[in-house]
Motif scaffolding. Structure first.
Motif, PDB file in Angstrom:
ATOM      1  N   SER A 286     149.896 113.175 -15.689  1.00 41.07           N
ATOM      2  CA  SER A 286     149.797 113.132 -14.308  1.00 41.07           C
ATOM      3  C   SER A 286     149.798 114.834 -13.745  1.00 41.07           C
ATOM      4  O   SER A 286     149.642 114.898 -12.928  1.00 41.07           O
ATOM      5  N   HIS A 287     149.860 115.767 -14.640  1.00 41.13           N
ATOM      6  CA  HIS A 287     150.036 117.089 -14.464  1.00 41.13           C
ATOM      7  C   HIS A 287     148.860 117.704 -14.584  1.00 41.13           C
ATOM      8  O   HIS A 287     148.823 118.829 -14.219  1.00 41.13           O
ATOM      9  N   VAL A 288     147.806 117.147 -15.093  1.00 46.35           N
ATOM     10  CA  VAL A 288     146.499 117.782 -15.396  1.00 46.35           C
ATOM     11  C   VAL A 288     145.309 116.979 -14.897  1.00 46.35           C
ATOM     12  O   VAL A 288     145.287 116.057 -14.426  1.00 46.35           O
TER      13      VAL A 288
ATOM     14  N   ARG B 162     144.035 105.707 -17.609  1.00 41.10           N
ATOM     15  CA  ARG B 162     144.012 106.849 -16.791  1.00 41.10           C
ATOM     16  C   ARG B 162     142.951 107.738 -17.275  1.00 41.10           C
ATOM     17  O   ARG B 162     142.599 108.756 -16.513  1.00 41.10           O
ATOM     18  N   LEU B 163     142.345 107.822 -18.349  1.00 44.31           N
ATOM     19  CA  LEU B 163     141.547 108.877 -18.959  1.00 44.31           C
ATOM     20  C   LEU B 163     139.925 108.177 -19.142  1.00 44.31           C
ATOM     21  O   LEU B 163     140.094 107.119 -19.686  1.00 44.31           O
ATOM     22  N   ALA B 164     139.302 109.187 -18.649  1.00 48.02           N
ATOM     23  CA  ALA B 164     137.992 108.868 -18.805  1.00 48.02           C
ATOM     24  C   ALA B 164     137.330 109.843 -19.971  1.00 48.02           C
ATOM     25  O   ALA B 164     137.523 111.053 -19.909  1.00 48.02           O
TER      26      ALA B 164
ATOM     27  N   VAL C 250     138.331 115.598 -28.785  1.00 43.21           N
ATOM     28  CA  VAL C 250     137.988 114.799 -27.896  1.00 43.21           C
ATOM     29  C   VAL C 250     138.281 115.259 -26.249  1.00 43.21           C
ATOM     30  O   VAL C 250     139.303 115.766 -26.397  1.00 43.21           O
ATOM     31  N   LEU C 251     137.460 115.302 -25.418  1.00 42.19           N
ATOM     32  CA  LEU C 251     137.681 115.725 -24.057  1.00 42.19           C
ATOM     33  C   LEU C 251     137.751 114.437 -23.079  1.00 42.19           C
ATOM     34  O   LEU C 251     136.958 113.829 -23.330  1.00 42.19           O
ATOM     35  N   TYR C 252     138.952 114.415 -22.414  1.00 46.05           N
ATOM     36  CA  TYR C 252     139.176 113.455 -21.638  1.00 46.05           C
ATOM     37  C   TYR C 252     139.287 114.018 -20.070  1.00 46.05           C
ATOM     38  O   TYR C 252     139.767 115.024 -19.816  1.00 46.05           O
ATOM     39  N   ARG C 253     138.848 113.236 -19.082  1.00 41.69           N
ATOM     40  CA  ARG C 253     138.987 113.653 -17.612  1.00 41.69           C
ATOM     41  C   ARG C 253     139.879 112.736 -17.182  1.00 41.69           C
ATOM     42  O   ARG C 253     139.822 111.306 -17.433  1.00 41.69           O
ATOM     43  N   VAL C 254     141.045 113.124 -16.261  1.00 39.90           N
ATOM     44  CA  VAL C 254     141.980 111.972 -15.778  1.00 39.90           C
ATOM     45  C   VAL C 254     141.294 111.502 -14.606  1.00 39.90           C
ATOM     46  O   VAL C 254     140.822 112.353 -13.814  1.00 39.90           O
ATOM     47  N   ARG C 255     141.307 110.330 -14.419  1.00 40.23           N
ATOM     48  CA  ARG C 255     140.649 109.452 -13.285  1.00 40.23           C
ATOM     49  C   ARG C 255     141.713 109.647 -12.234  1.00 40.23           C
ATOM     50  O   ARG C 255     142.834 109.811 -12.330  1.00 40.23           O
TER      51      ARG C 255
END
Length: 161
Positions: A120-122, A142-144, A153-158
């Motif tokens: 939740s901080h990023v 929560r991660l895309a 692996v790189l994820y974006r926070v939805r």
């Protein structure tokens, strides 16, 4: 030294010399020394020619750094993001951050359920797929998924809501 693990290595170096001097050893034969030197030099040359191993994390660290958004990453990956001019939420030296953030980050790196709140901080999460944090990230809704290179692996926070 008991409280700070980093200093334990220096104590070991300090105590190794007197301990080694007390051992009743004979001098090694010259042939063994030459063989040892050849093996060492061959290994060093191989390491220099080959270069450091990168499972794709440097490329992903650059991608994450270019966004300018805060990244949640394990120690090595976080250092790569910072080296490329990016921002990380918590990294080494970990004691430079708030105690609550340190505990949350360490729980996240360890793959503990209590560490899930770190996300939740990023805006981005960068992990190695086979790490404890990577296994948790792969199941986190929560991660895309953005991209994978090698073992990183790189994820974006939805966005919430």
């Amino acid at each position: 030294t008991i409280h700070v693990a980093r200093n334990g290595a220096w104590l070991l170096f300090l105590l190794a010399y007197p301990a080694a001097r007390s051992l009743p050893l004979r001098a090694p034969k010259a042939g063994f020394l030459v063989l040892g030197a050849i093996v060492f030099l061959a290994g060093a040359l191989f390491g220099l020619v080959r270069g450091p191993v990168d499972p794709g994390s440097r490329a992903l660290a650059k991608v994450a750094a270019r966004t300018g958004e805060p990244v949640l990453a394990s120690a090595l990956l976080g250092q790569q993001v910072v080296a490329d001019g990016g921002r990380v939420w918590v990294s080494n030296p970990i004691d430079a951050f708030r105690q609550d953030d340190q505990e949350l980050y360490l729980d996240w790196v360890s793959g503990k359920a209590g560490g899930r709140a770190a996300v939740s901080h990023v805006s981005l999460v960068l992990v190695t797929a086979d790490s404890d944090a990577g296994k948790i990230a792969a199941r986190d809704r929560r991660l895309a998924f953005v991209v994978e290179r090698g073992g990183a692996v790189l994820y974006r926070v939805r966005p919430t809501g």
